[in-house]
Design an enzyme around this catalytic site. Sequence first.
Site, PDB file in Angstrom:
ATOM      1  N   LYS A  37      15.302  37.899 -77.104  1.00 42.04           N
ATOM      2  CA  LYS A  37      15.028  39.305 -76.783  1.00 42.04           C
ATOM      3  C   LYS A  37      16.127  39.894 -75.893  1.00 42.04           C
ATOM      4  CE  LYS A  37      11.442  42.040 -74.447  1.00 42.04           C
ATOM      5  NZ  LYS A  37      10.157  41.959 -73.714  1.00 42.04           N
ATOM      6  N   ALA A  85      12.260  30.138 -75.646  1.00 40.90           N
ATOM      7  CA  ALA A  85      12.091  31.487 -75.086  1.00 40.90           C
ATOM      8  C   ALA A  85      10.894  31.508 -74.150  1.00 40.90           C
ATOM      9  CB  ALA A  85      11.903  32.508 -76.203  1.00 40.90           C
ATOM     10  N   SER A  88      10.720  32.380 -67.091  1.00 39.61           N
ATOM     11  CA  SER A  88      10.905  31.041 -66.520  1.00 39.61           C
ATOM     12  C   SER A  88      10.909  30.970 -64.993  1.00 39.61           C
ATOM     13  CB  SER A  88      12.224  30.457 -67.048  1.00 39.61           C
ATOM     14  OG  SER A  88      13.319  31.176 -66.513  1.00 39.61           O
ATOM     15  N   THR A 133       7.775  22.136 -69.331  1.00 40.15           N
ATOM     16  CA  THR A 133       8.218  21.848 -67.968  1.00 40.15           C
ATOM     17  C   THR A 133       7.332  20.816 -67.289  1.00 40.15           C
ATOM     18  OG1 THR A 133       8.403  22.865 -65.771  1.00 40.15           O
ATOM     19  CG2 THR A 133       6.830  23.862 -67.258  1.00 40.15           C
ATOM     20  N   ASP A 134       7.891  20.143 -66.286  1.00 34.03           N
ATOM     21  CA  ASP A 134       7.084  19.194 -65.506  1.00 34.03           C
ATOM     22  C   ASP A 134       6.049  19.907 -64.633  1.00 34.03           C
ATOM     23  OD1 ASP A 134       8.824  20.295 -63.622  1.00 34.03           O
ATOM     24  OD2 ASP A 134       9.574  18.370 -62.877  1.00 34.03           O
ATOM     25  N   GLU A 135       6.219  21.235 -64.453  1.00 36.64           N
ATOM     26  CA  GLU A 135       5.313  21.958 -63.544  1.00 36.64           C
ATOM     27  C   GLU A 135       3.883  21.999 -64.055  1.00 36.64           C
ATOM     28  OE1 GLU A 135       6.677  25.541 -61.756  1.00 36.64           O
ATOM     29  OE2 GLU A 135       8.750  24.874 -61.680  1.00 36.64           O
ATOM     30  N   TYR A 159       3.236  30.856 -63.577  1.00 35.22           N
ATOM     31  CA  TYR A 159       4.224  30.338 -64.539  1.00 35.22           C
ATOM     32  C   TYR A 159       3.741  29.033 -65.163  1.00 35.22           C
ATOM     33  CZ  TYR A 159       8.254  27.603 -66.131  1.00 35.22           C
ATOM     34  OH  TYR A 159       9.092  26.790 -66.866  1.00 35.22           O
ATOM     35  N   LYS A 163       2.722  28.009 -69.050  1.00 33.36           N
ATOM     36  CA  LYS A 163       3.382  26.945 -69.829  1.00 33.36           C
ATOM     37  C   LYS A 163       2.341  25.895 -70.262  1.00 33.36           C
ATOM     38  CE  LYS A 163       7.213  26.440 -70.665  1.00 33.36           C
ATOM     39  NZ  LYS A 163       8.084  26.931 -71.787  1.00 33.36           N
ATOM     40  N   ASN A 189      16.411  21.855 -64.016  1.00 32.35           N
ATOM     41  CA  ASN A 189      17.776  21.792 -64.544  1.00 32.35           C
ATOM     42  C   ASN A 189      18.734  22.504 -63.601  1.00 32.35           C
ATOM     43  OD1 ASN A 189      17.726  21.807 -68.151  1.00 32.35           O
ATOM     44  ND2 ASN A 189      16.168  20.988 -66.784  1.00 32.35           N
ATOM     45  N   ASP A 289       7.419  31.152 -46.898  1.00 36.31           N
ATOM     46  CA  ASP A 289       7.269  30.222 -48.019  1.00 36.31           C
ATOM     47  C   ASP A 289       6.780  30.942 -49.278  1.00 36.31           C
ATOM     48  OD1 ASP A 289       7.414  27.795 -49.241  1.00 36.31           O
ATOM     49  OD2 ASP A 289       5.820  26.836 -48.070  1.00 36.31           O
TER      50      ASP A 289
HETATM   51  P1  NAD Z   1      15.866  31.443 -68.934  1.00 35.36           P
HETATM   52  O1  NAD Z   1      14.970  32.379 -68.206  1.00 35.36           O
HETATM   53  O2  NAD Z   1      17.254  31.229 -68.457  1.00 35.36           O
HETATM   54  O3  NAD Z   1      15.989  31.919 -70.464  1.00 35.36           O
HETATM   55  C1  NAD Z   1      14.876  32.371 -71.192  1.00 35.36           C
HETATM   56  C2  NAD Z   1      15.411  33.055 -72.456  1.00 35.36           C
HETATM   57  O4  NAD Z   1      14.276  33.507 -73.209  1.00 35.36           O
HETATM   58  C3  NAD Z   1      16.269  34.295 -72.168  1.00 35.36           C
HETATM   59  O5  NAD Z   1      17.431  34.265 -72.962  1.00 35.36           O
HETATM   60  C4  NAD Z   1      15.373  35.449 -72.546  1.00 35.36           C
HETATM   61  O6  NAD Z   1      16.084  36.587 -72.992  1.00 35.36           O
HETATM   62  C5  NAD Z   1      14.523  34.831 -73.644  1.00 35.36           C
HETATM   63  N1  NAD Z   1      13.230  35.515 -73.781  1.00 35.36           N
HETATM   64  C6  NAD Z   1      12.361  35.844 -72.791  1.00 35.36           C
HETATM   65  N2  NAD Z   1      11.306  36.496 -73.292  1.00 35.36           N
HETATM   66  C7  NAD Z   1      11.495  36.556 -74.646  1.00 35.36           C
HETATM   67  C8  NAD Z   1      10.741  37.111 -75.709  1.00 35.36           C
HETATM   68  N3  NAD Z   1       9.575  37.743 -75.489  1.00 35.36           N
HETATM   69  N4  NAD Z   1      11.214  36.993 -76.967  1.00 35.36           N
HETATM   70  C9  NAD Z   1      12.402  36.368 -77.207  1.00 35.36           C
HETATM   71  N5  NAD Z   1      13.175  35.853 -76.220  1.00 35.36           N
HETATM   72  C10 NAD Z   1      12.719  35.945 -74.950  1.00 35.36           C
HETATM   73  O7  NAD Z   1      15.057  30.083 -69.036  1.00 35.36           O
HETATM   74  P2  NAD Z   1      15.580  28.577 -68.961  1.00 35.36           P
HETATM   75  O8  NAD Z   1      15.639  28.157 -67.557  1.00 35.36           O
HETATM   76  O9  NAD Z   1      16.746  28.419 -69.842  1.00 35.36           O
HETATM   77  O10 NAD Z   1      14.314  27.836 -69.628  1.00 35.36           O
HETATM   78  C11 NAD Z   1      14.215  27.697 -71.039  1.00 35.36           C
HETATM   79  C12 NAD Z   1      12.928  26.966 -71.368  1.00 35.36           C
HETATM   80  O11 NAD Z   1      12.931  25.687 -70.760  1.00 35.36           O
HETATM   81  C13 NAD Z   1      11.665  27.675 -70.869  1.00 35.36           C
HETATM   82  O12 NAD Z   1      10.662  27.517 -71.826  1.00 35.36           O
HETATM   83  C14 NAD Z   1      11.309  26.925 -69.587  1.00 35.36           C
HETATM   84  O13 NAD Z   1       9.922  26.980 -69.350  1.00 35.36           O
HETATM   85  C15 NAD Z   1      11.782  25.536 -69.934  1.00 35.36           C
HETATM   86  N6  NAD Z   1      12.200  24.692 -68.784  1.00 35.36           N
HETATM   87  C16 NAD Z   1      13.090  25.167 -67.860  1.00 35.36           C
HETATM   88  C17 NAD Z   1      13.519  24.326 -66.820  1.00 35.36           C
HETATM   89  C18 NAD Z   1      14.533  24.787 -65.796  1.00 35.36           C
HETATM   90  O14 NAD Z   1      14.785  24.072 -64.827  1.00 35.36           O
HETATM   91  N7  NAD Z   1      15.161  25.941 -65.945  1.00 35.36           N
HETATM   92  C19 NAD Z   1      13.019  23.030 -66.731  1.00 35.36           C
HETATM   93  C20 NAD Z   1      12.083  22.588 -67.684  1.00 35.36           C
HETATM   94  C21 NAD Z   1      11.700  23.433 -68.714  1.00 35.36           C
HETATM   95  O1  DAU Z   2      10.529  21.867 -62.655  1.00 39.69           O
HETATM   96  C1  DAU Z   2      11.006  22.629 -63.719  1.00 39.69           C
HETATM   97  C2  DAU Z   2      11.025  24.096 -63.317  1.00 39.69           C
HETATM   98  O2  DAU Z   2      12.113  24.254 -62.400  1.00 39.69           O
HETATM   99  C3  DAU Z   2      11.184  25.027 -64.512  1.00 39.69           C
HETATM  100  O3  DAU Z   2      10.071  24.906 -65.347  1.00 39.69           O
HETATM  101  C4  DAU Z   2      11.340  26.476 -64.047  1.00 39.69           C
HETATM  102  O4  DAU Z   2      11.594  27.317 -65.162  1.00 39.69           O
HETATM  103  C5  DAU Z   2      12.506  26.546 -63.086  1.00 39.69           C
HETATM  104  O5  DAU Z   2      12.631  27.867 -62.581  1.00 39.69           O
HETATM  105  C6  DAU Z   2      12.329  25.563 -61.932  1.00 39.69           C
HETATM  106  O6  DAU Z   2      11.225  25.970 -61.076  1.00 39.69           O
HETATM  107  P1  DAU Z   2      11.329  25.871 -59.467  1.00 39.69           P
HETATM  108  O7  DAU Z   2      10.375  26.818 -58.897  1.00 39.69           O
HETATM  109  O8  DAU Z   2      11.305  24.461 -59.024  1.00 39.69           O
HETATM  110  O9  DAU Z   2      12.868  26.393 -59.302  1.00 39.69           O
HETATM  111  P2  DAU Z   2      13.541  27.399 -58.257  1.00 39.69           P
HETATM  112  O10 DAU Z   2      15.015  27.302 -58.474  1.00 39.69           O
HETATM  113  O11 DAU Z   2      12.927  28.749 -58.274  1.00 39.69           O
HETATM  114  O12 DAU Z   2      13.206  26.736 -56.863  1.00 39.69           O
HETATM  115  C7  DAU Z   2      13.567  25.398 -56.564  1.00 39.69           C
HETATM  116  C8  DAU Z   2      13.030  25.065 -55.195  1.00 39.69           C
HETATM  117  O13 DAU Z   2      13.768  25.821 -54.223  1.00 39.69           O
HETATM  118  C9  DAU Z   2      11.581  25.439 -54.996  1.00 39.69           C
HETATM  119  O14 DAU Z   2      10.968  24.480 -54.164  1.00 39.69           O
HETATM  120  C10 DAU Z   2      11.637  26.797 -54.280  1.00 39.69           C
HETATM  121  C11 DAU Z   2      12.911  26.690 -53.456  1.00 39.69           C
HETATM  122  N1  DAU Z   2      13.650  27.956 -53.250  1.00 39.69           N
HETATM  123  C12 DAU Z   2      13.924  28.713 -54.342  1.00 39.69           C
HETATM  124  C13 DAU Z   2      14.634  29.880 -54.204  1.00 39.69           C
HETATM  125  C14 DAU Z   2      14.918  30.752 -55.396  1.00 39.69           C
HETATM  126  C15 DAU Z   2      14.081  28.301 -51.989  1.00 39.69           C
HETATM  127  O15 DAU Z   2      13.845  27.583 -51.004  1.00 39.69           O
HETATM  128  N2  DAU Z   2      14.786  29.455 -51.854  1.00 39.69           N
HETATM  129  C16 DAU Z   2      15.070  30.275 -52.907  1.00 39.69           C
HETATM  130  O16 DAU Z   2      15.708  31.353 -52.705  1.00 39.69           O
END
Ligand code: NAD
Ligand code: DAU
Length: 354
Positions: A37, A85, A88, A133-135, A159, A163, A189, A289
Amino acid sequence: MATQTLLITGGAGFIGSHVVRLFVKKYPDYQIVNLDKLTYAGNLENLTDVEDAPNYTFVRGDITDAAFLTELFGQYQFTGVIHLAAESHVDRSITHPLEFVMTNVVGTVNLLNAAKAAWAGQMEGKRFYHVSTDEVYGSLHNPEDFFLETTSYDPQSPYSASKASSDHFVRAYHNTYKLPMVISNCSNNYGPNQFPEKLLPLMIRNIINNKPLPVYGKGENVRDWLYVVDHARAIDIVYHKGQNGDTYNIGGFNEWRNIDIVHLLCKVMDEKLVRLPGESAQLITYVTDRAGHDLRYAIDANKIMHELGWEPSLQFEEGMNLTIDWYLANKDWLDGVTSGSYLSYYEQQYGQQA
Ligand code: NAD
Ligand code: DAU
């Protein structure tokens, strides 16, 4: 003639762009269709190196639009789906939970319906891969515990609840309609192309710009970090070798307290930016927090390692170096994604309409 026509959703996002790149380059005999999207998190600049590849097509569209998906599945005879998609970011889910229900739950069910209808009577050789996700497993409090594939779901944020719900729907479609599927649940990641709302790119950007580094609470929450390319490699292996109906946890056995990882970033970046030792760490600011902040995530990745032969390719220090170097070399990308200028890039390439 392509041997597979593969739909990858969310391929313009952080992880999705690494998955698209890997599949486009590694499987020239597959036709890869990237459906995205292009929300604030999607950015086609992540894919400039593959955008002209003959086996790659980008389609702008919304997975919450069921009629659009029916048309897309009619246009392409997809043999597989890798579904990334999603909305996230946990903080956004706290302020806008319904957007997470729409994309992560309704969008996933729409995709399941489209695949089920398109594959009716011919499920053999098809695969719906849901990236999760592990969440979904909740928050660990005992230091000896790890998330296993058998751990009960206990999502704690809007979130992770969205998921978890989507995971349940994928399993329900397997059980009820025999839809061939596989799910993986990965830990945090990090790496190039991550939107700077997430911890590491946000901190890197603020260190570069000498801005405060907002650590939530006491910084004692623990996350388990995996380099994004290793996640993409795992997705490749699970897509091709995972057992139908099964689930695989993905993680690097690499736990860090937030405050420790931020200090590490500051130390490495002081060296790279030729600052005095300790200079960047002075930017650390403890802030309110996150509501309902999960204490610890930790993945037991033994199943994917032993059953499918995957293991992380990079040591953490190496991955962090690559990551920091990428953001330092791509300050324009960092500025662009936060200013919204990447949307003009899209409009230049494809025009206003989907
Ligand atoms: P991201 O937010 O970087 O990317 C999400 C993508 O989905 C974007 O390109 C966005 O444009 C697209 N999107 C959002 N809504 C949409 C819709 N309605 N239709 C079509 N496209 C849409 O996310 P990410 O961090 O790359 O995560 C990708 C996947 O992996 C997610 O499902 C997330 O739950 C999962 N995941 C992420 C992490 C992490 O650490 N980032 C870890 C484990 C699992
Ligand atoms: O575990 C997998 C998940 O990891 C994915 O499913 C999610 O899509 C991804 O966003 C991520 O979730 P978290 O909430 O763990 O990630 P985030 O980077 O938002 O935060 C990581 C940790 O850092 C969390 O304990 C919150 C803390 N944090 C985050 C931000 C953005 C801070 O302390 N300060 C910040 O500004």
